[in-house]
Scaffold this motif. Structure first.
Motif, PDB file in Angstrom:
ATOM      1  N   VAL A  23       3.285 -70.771  50.081  1.00 27.55           N
ATOM      2  CA  VAL A  23       2.673 -69.449  50.115  1.00 27.55           C
ATOM      3  C   VAL A  23       3.765 -68.393  50.198  1.00 27.55           C
ATOM      4  N   VAL A  24       3.604 -67.307  49.436  1.00 29.79           N
ATOM      5  CA  VAL A  24       4.530 -66.184  49.494  1.00 29.79           C
ATOM      6  C   VAL A  24       3.748 -64.968  49.966  1.00 29.79           C
ATOM      7  N   THR A  25       4.178 -64.360  51.055  1.00 27.28           N
ATOM      8  CA  THR A  25       3.553 -63.153  51.583  1.00 27.28           C
ATOM      9  C   THR A  25       4.395 -61.966  51.135  1.00 27.28           C
ATOM     10  N   MET A  26       3.799 -61.117  50.281  1.00 26.29           N
ATOM     11  CA  MET A  26       4.544 -60.010  49.677  1.00 26.29           C
ATOM     12  C   MET A  26       4.308 -58.711  50.431  1.00 26.29           C
ATOM     13  N   PRO A  27       5.300 -57.815  50.403  1.00 26.51           N
ATOM     14  CA  PRO A  27       5.094 -56.484  50.993  1.00 26.51           C
ATOM     15  C   PRO A  27       3.975 -55.744  50.255  1.00 26.51           C
ATOM     16  N   LEU A  28       3.347 -54.799  50.924  1.00 29.90           N
ATOM     17  CA  LEU A  28       2.207 -54.077  50.359  1.00 29.90           C
ATOM     18  C   LEU A  28       2.483 -53.494  48.980  1.00 29.90           C
ATOM     19  N   GLU A  29       3.655 -52.926  48.759  1.00 33.26           N
ATOM     20  CA  GLU A  29       3.927 -52.262  47.476  1.00 33.26           C
ATOM     21  C   GLU A  29       4.028 -53.235  46.302  1.00 33.26           C
ATOM     22  N   PHE A  30       4.096 -54.545  46.571  1.00 33.99           N
ATOM     23  CA  PHE A  30       4.188 -55.548  45.513  1.00 33.99           C
ATOM     24  C   PHE A  30       2.895 -56.347  45.336  1.00 33.99           C
ATOM     25  N   ARG A  31       1.927 -56.113  46.188  1.00 34.69           N
ATOM     26  CA  ARG A  31       0.700 -56.911  46.120  1.00 34.69           C
ATOM     27  C   ARG A  31      -0.138 -56.528  44.908  1.00 34.69           C
ATOM     28  N   PHE A  32      -0.865 -57.510  44.397  1.00 34.00           N
ATOM     29  CA  PHE A  32      -1.762 -57.287  43.277  1.00 34.00           C
ATOM     30  C   PHE A  32      -3.035 -56.620  43.777  1.00 34.00           C
ATOM     31  N   PRO A  33      -3.729 -55.873  42.905  1.00 35.36           N
ATOM     32  CA  PRO A  33      -5.015 -55.298  43.313  1.00 35.36           C
ATOM     33  C   PRO A  33      -6.001 -56.419  43.672  1.00 35.36           C
ATOM     34  N   GLU A  34      -6.984 -56.088  44.473  1.00 34.35           N
ATOM     35  CA  GLU A  34      -7.952 -57.095  44.928  1.00 34.35           C
ATOM     36  C   GLU A  34      -8.698 -57.744  43.779  1.00 34.35           C
ATOM     37  N   ALA A  35      -8.837 -57.049  42.648  1.00 34.38           N
ATOM     38  CA  ALA A  35      -9.568 -57.596  41.500  1.00 34.38           C
ATOM     39  C   ALA A  35      -8.819 -58.756  40.840  1.00 34.38           C
ATOM     40  N   VAL A  36      -7.512 -58.848  41.063  1.00 39.94           N
ATOM     41  CA  VAL A  36      -6.730 -59.922  40.446  1.00 39.94           C
ATOM     42  C   VAL A  36      -6.981 -61.207  41.209  1.00 39.94           C
ATOM     43  N   ARG A  37      -7.501 -62.208  40.496  1.00 40.38           N
ATOM     44  CA  ARG A  37      -7.817 -63.487  41.119  1.00 40.38           C
ATOM     45  C   ARG A  37      -6.869 -64.594  40.686  1.00 40.38           C
ATOM     46  N   GLU A  38      -6.211 -64.430  39.527  1.00 38.70           N
ATOM     47  CA  GLU A  38      -5.273 -65.428  39.036  1.00 38.70           C
ATOM     48  C   GLU A  38      -4.083 -64.720  38.404  1.00 38.70           C
ATOM     49  N   VAL A  39      -2.935 -65.386  38.443  1.00 40.07           N
ATOM     50  CA  VAL A  39      -1.733 -64.862  37.811  1.00 40.07           C
ATOM     51  C   VAL A  39      -1.117 -65.945  36.936  1.00 40.07           C
ATOM     52  N   TYR A  40      -0.450 -65.514  35.863  1.00 41.10           N
ATOM     53  CA  TYR A  40       0.370 -66.427  35.089  1.00 41.10           C
ATOM     54  C   TYR A  40       1.697 -66.545  35.824  1.00 41.10           C
ATOM     55  N   ILE A  41       2.323 -67.697  35.759  1.00 39.97           N
ATOM     56  CA  ILE A  41       3.588 -67.908  36.453  1.00 39.97           C
ATOM     57  C   ILE A  41       4.582 -68.535  35.479  1.00 39.97           C
ATOM     58  N   ARG A  42       5.823 -68.024  35.500  1.00 40.67           N
ATOM     59  CA  ARG A  42       6.864 -68.601  34.653  1.00 40.67           C
ATOM     60  C   ARG A  42       8.203 -68.456  35.353  1.00 40.67           C
ATOM     61  N   LYS A  43       9.142 -69.287  34.949  1.00 45.51           N
ATOM     62  CA  LYS A  43      10.493 -69.233  35.498  1.00 45.51           C
ATOM     63  C   LYS A  43      11.433 -68.697  34.443  1.00 45.51           C
ATOM     64  N   GLU A  44      12.321 -67.833  34.867  1.00 49.38           N
ATOM     65  CA  GLU A  44      13.412 -67.341  34.035  1.00 49.38           C
ATOM     66  C   GLU A  44      14.676 -67.534  34.858  1.00 49.38           C
ATOM     67  N   GLY A  45      15.415 -68.580  34.541  1.00 47.87           N
ATOM     68  CA  GLY A  45      16.573 -68.924  35.358  1.00 47.87           C
ATOM     69  C   GLY A  45      16.085 -69.342  36.729  1.00 47.87           C
ATOM     70  N   GLU A  46      16.588 -68.682  37.752  1.00 46.46           N
ATOM     71  CA  GLU A  46      16.162 -68.980  39.121  1.00 46.46           C
ATOM     72  C   GLU A  46      15.026 -68.080  39.589  1.00 46.46           C
ATOM     73  N   SER A  47      14.615 -67.135  38.737  1.00 50.19           N
ATOM     74  CA  SER A  47      13.551 -66.194  39.101  1.00 50.19           C
ATOM     75  C   SER A  47      12.182 -66.768  38.766  1.00 50.19           C
ATOM     76  N   VAL A  48      11.205 -66.460  39.605  1.00 49.42           N
ATOM     77  CA  VAL A  48       9.812 -66.818  39.361  1.00 49.42           C
ATOM     78  C   VAL A  48       9.071 -65.509  39.124  1.00 49.42           C
ATOM     79  N   ILE A  49       8.369 -65.419  37.988  1.00 52.35           N
ATOM     80  CA  ILE A  49       7.713 -64.172  37.603  1.00 52.35           C
ATOM     81  C   ILE A  49       6.209 -64.385  37.566  1.00 52.35           C
ATOM     82  N   LEU A  50       5.484 -63.520  38.263  1.00 49.04           N
ATOM     83  CA  LEU A  50       4.022 -63.564  38.307  1.00 49.04           C
ATOM     84  C   LEU A  50       3.471 -62.397  37.502  1.00 49.04           C
ATOM     85  N   THR A  51       2.499 -62.674  36.632  1.00 45.97           N
ATOM     86  CA  THR A  51       1.868 -61.647  35.812  1.00 45.97           C
ATOM     87  C   THR A  51       0.360 -61.793  35.961  1.00 45.97           C
ATOM     88  N   PRO A  52      -0.356 -60.692  36.224  1.00 47.11           N
ATOM     89  CA  PRO A  52      -1.809 -60.815  36.381  1.00 47.11           C
ATOM     90  C   PRO A  52      -2.462 -61.397  35.133  1.00 47.11           C
TER      91      PRO A  52
END
Length: 83
Positions: A23-52
């Protein structure tokens, strides 16, 4: 006389576990809106990128994407069938 300045701080998130799920707990300014129920996830190098993940196709159709004039120019011919 020089003073030592603290490096600029970067926002961080807390990583933990809930049962066997990471589980990742994000600061408020990075949280997704409540309507977002799923995200796409991908890795770029060592980074993990979440997209609604869109909940409908309205954004896709609103983009006004068009296919090229030669789209499917090299397709198989239509088959004649008797019903």
């Amino acid at each position: 006389m020089t003073t030592k300045q603290d490096p600029p701080t970067r926002p961080t998130a807390r990583v933990g576990w809930n049962n066997r799920t990471q589980v990742v707990t994000m600061p408020l300014e990075f949280r997704f809106p409540e309507a977002v129920r799923e995200v796409y996830i991908r890795k770029e190098g060592e980074s993990v990128i979440l997209t609604p993940r869109p909940s409908d196709w309205s954004g896709f159709f609103a983009a006004g994407l068009k296919v090229s004039a030669d789209f499917m120019a090299e397709r198989l011919p239509l088959q004649e069938r008797k019903f």
